[in-house]
Scaffold this motif. Structure first.
Motif: not given
Lengths: 236, 474
Positions: A96-100, A123-132, A162-168
């Motif tokens: 549910e936090l995806a929307e947040e 500290v770790t930057p996180i990146c999850s492209p929608a295409s992955a 968040a990217e899949r179900i909320c679009g971004r």
């Protein structure tokens, strides 16, 4: 609690001055704070930073995320600007936090780590492209295959969701962990972890200030992450 | 040589459990056992606590169903006070209970079971989760997340926080509902209803692919038990209990919940911490019954809201008798979610819901109290005895998952016998054995309340495996 981590890097610790004042925040509690009527609007979310702390404050050092969230929230309360930071402290990161975090300018995940030395801040930057493809969920092994859990997600899984179900997802996201020493019953943190709290708080606050209001297009963080690489700050 | 297959852990459940399948020399499943491997002990460590602490203590039984325990416990405390709580307080508790039902059913249906329904029982196990569901069916996953969030937001608006709220108290609730909060909940309901309707739409098509599973997923005659109102319609907060048989005959029409001990027995088995409640007049295990969404829709006259009633009629039209396959729990959950959203809207539309008188106060007027409500998974019973100072001297919790325990174990055996044979054991077969458990949506954290009654064996073995000492209890 993090049990795995990326390769350890040892850049110099970030410059940490006096505790900055953040723009206004909602209160942290063992709950997700209520949103305001307009907090879901794209314009509002574009300038929003979200701090998501994870852990169990009744299991000693596992509560480090909550302690940091509480301290950042107190700093934010001293600020006078309109709310730009949303602080959420929970025992698990759930779907549910995806929307947040969707469409937010910045998401900072804060947790304890069982892998790093006690008091070390990573500290770790996180990146999850929608295409992955979907990342692996946290889980257990059974019949030599991983079996997913459903109640707890890792930050990259939450970003993907968040990217899949909320679009971004958020424009930028970081995972900040503090190495823990004890996960026994109790509210008292071990000394090494307690000593790391002020520095971790400043680091999180600096991240929020650095990206506050600097809206980026989703995915841009993937090309220009900052910090560039995971970094580890050893305890004093 | 006989062989044992152990499924450990059983995944996508609330809590931790283990399944043991015992095979004979020919590789045929001879027996199946569902072990709940946690012990909670709430009944014991509550002893000595003031009764008014019980709602908050027992809510900690579970992070998924705290509201259900809060409500049943508060009702038990109402009985100790011997008060009739203000009608608006009862309706506010009703709304809270319905919100809990929606968020819990959404978790069960979308997060835990829909990967099987949409990605397939034989899909790679590492893909059977909400993330891959979001990848393959983003709009469906979005509806699932939104529905769970809807239920949680309503709980938060009413009770202050999503998990372990403290709003429901002995005698009522501790704060009236504001018009602003009511309006915000009402604004969210149409979107929730729309999401449920979309889900019902795709489920109707998807379910056609599972005729084999429907046939063997705990598909056998049992009794069914659930709460009804005084018109015989579905009720979740306060009413009488009805028991029907597998032909649909009402064998007990209006059982008084507070007298549950007269008609519900609690058996124990040595392989699990979960109790085996049974309908006393038929003995154990003959009195095995099921509770929860399937039971409630099998035994109620109807739901009492327009859209849900339409779905309920179509559901019941699938069989002239009660639906016996536990696979139908999934569809029953969707209908109940729809009903809950409609009922919530109806309750909130009543202007009396904003009434400020929300709590009755009294001291201890009865040394015993029973509180019963319908939790998402079925009938939940809290029973306390106190001394004259209001300190708990005895407590018993009969949990929804426990009511279904005997049927779950039997269902596992039925499914395993169909899918598991000899050396040809594949993951998809074992996933079906797990999936039959998931249809019941057991909450194992809630269900382990047999302390003091459970037969327990402690074996002390030497390094070579020989038995040195054995201690038995029970």
């Amino acid at each position: 609690m993090r049990t795995t981590n990326a390769e350890i890097f040892r850049p110099p610790a970030p410059a940490l001055g006096h505790l900055p004042k953040l723009s206004g925040a909602v209160r942290v509690a063992d709950r997700i704070v209520p949103e305001t009527a307009d907090s879901k609007s794209p314009a509002r979310r574009a300038g929003l930073s979200v701090l998501l702390a994870c852990g169990n404050p009744l299991r000693q050092d596992d509560g480090i995320g909550w302690r940091i969230a509480e301290a950042v929230d107190r700093m934010a309360e001293q600020g006078n600007a309109e709310p730009m930071l949303r602080v959420i402290a929970v025992q698990q990161w759930t779907p549910e936090l995806a929307e947040e975090i969707s469409g937010a300018n910045l998401a900072v995940f804060v947790d304890a780590s069982a892998a790093d030395e006690p008091g070390a801040i990573r500290v770790t930057p996180i990146c999850s492209p929608a295409s992955a493809p979907p990342p692996q969920m946290r889980g257990t092994q059974r019949f030599e295959v991983p079996i997913s859990e459903t109640h707890a997600l890792d930050p990259d899984a939450l970003l993907a969701l968040a990217e899949r179900i909320c679009g971004r997802g958020p424009a930028r996201a970081f995972l900040v962990t503090v190495g823990a020493e004890s996960f026994q019953f109790g509210e008292e943190m071990s000394a090494s972890v307690r000593r790391a709290v002020p520095r971790a708080v400043r680091l999180v606050a600096n991240l929020v200030i650095a990206f506050c209001g600097k809206h980026q297009e989703p995915g841009s963080a993937c090309q220009h992450p900052s910090p560039e690489k995971p970094s580890l700050i050893h305890p004093d | 040589m006989s062989r044992t297959i152990v499924i450990d852990p059983v995944t996508r459940l609330e809590g931790h459990g283990k399944i043991t399948l015992q095979l004979d020399e020919a590789g045929v499943v001879q027996d199946a056992m569902f072990h709940v491997t946690q012990l909670r002990g709430f009944e014991k460590f509550c002893e000595g606590r003031p009764f008014y602490e019980m709602p908050n203590i027992t809510a900690r039984v579970c992070g998924i169903c705290p509201v259900s325990h809060l409500i049943a416990s508060s009702k038990a405390c109402d009985a100790i006070l011997a008060v009739r709580i203000p009608p608006v307080a009862a309706n506010l508790r009703r709304v809270l209970n319905l919100a809990q039902l929606i968020q819990s059913h959404a978790l069960s249906f979308f997060y835990l079971s829909s990967p099987d329904l949409l990605l397939g029982m034989d899909a790679p196990p590492e893909q059977r989760n909400i993330l891959h569901l979001a990848h393959a069916h983003p709009s469906i996953a979005a509806d699932g997340v939104a529905l769970r969030q809807f239920g949680q937001r309503v709980i938060e608006l009413l009770a202050g926080r999503r998990i372990h709220p403290g709003w429901t108290v002995p005698g009522g609730v501790n704060e009236p509902l504001s018009a602003e909060k009511r309006d915000r909940i009402l604004e969210m309901i149409p979107a929730a209803v729309a999401a449920i309707r979309r889900t019902q739409g795709w489920f109707r098509g998807a379910v056609q692919k599972f005729s084999a599973e429907i046939e063997v997923f705990a598909n056998f005659p049992t009794l069914f038990m659930g709460m009804i109102d005084d018109r015989g319609l579905a009720e979740y907060y306060d009413g009488s209990l009805r028991v029907i048989d597998s032909e649909g005959n009402i064998i007990a029409g209006e059982l008084e919940p507070a007298r549950y001990a007269e008609y519900i027995g609690e058996a124990t088995e040595s392989f699990t911490y979960m109790k085996f409640p049974y309908y006393k007049p038929l003995g154990y295990p003959g009195g095995t019954y099921r509770v929860g969404p399937l039971a409630r829709l099998n035994l109620a006259g109807r739901c009492d809201t327009p859209l849900a009633d339409e779905e309920w009629r179509a559901f019941r039209a699938m069989s002239p008798r009660p639906l016996l396959s536990s696979f139908h729990y999934h569809q029953a959950r969707l209908i109940e979610m729809l009903h809950a959203a409609e009922k919530m809207e109806r309750l909130l539309a009543d202007k009396e819901i904003l009434d400020k008188h929300v709590r009755a106060t009294a001291s201890v007027n009865s040394l015993e109290g029973v509180g019963v409500a319908e939790a998402p998974r079925g009938t939940l019973i809290h029973h306390y005895k106190v001394d004259e100072n209001g300190l708990i001297v005895w407590a018993n919790l009969v949990i929804a998952t426990g009511h279904n325990n005997a049927a779950m174990n039997r269902g596992i055996l039925q499914t395993a016998r169909h899918y598991v044979q000899g050396d040809q054991v594949k993951e998809g077969m074992l996933n079906r054995v797990e999936a039959v458990v998931r249809t019941f949506d057991p909450c194992l954290s809630c269900s382990t309340h047999a302390m003091g009654q459970m037969p327990l064996t402690v074996e002390v073995r030497a390094p070579d495996g020989s038995l040195v000492r054995e201690v038995r209890r029970g």
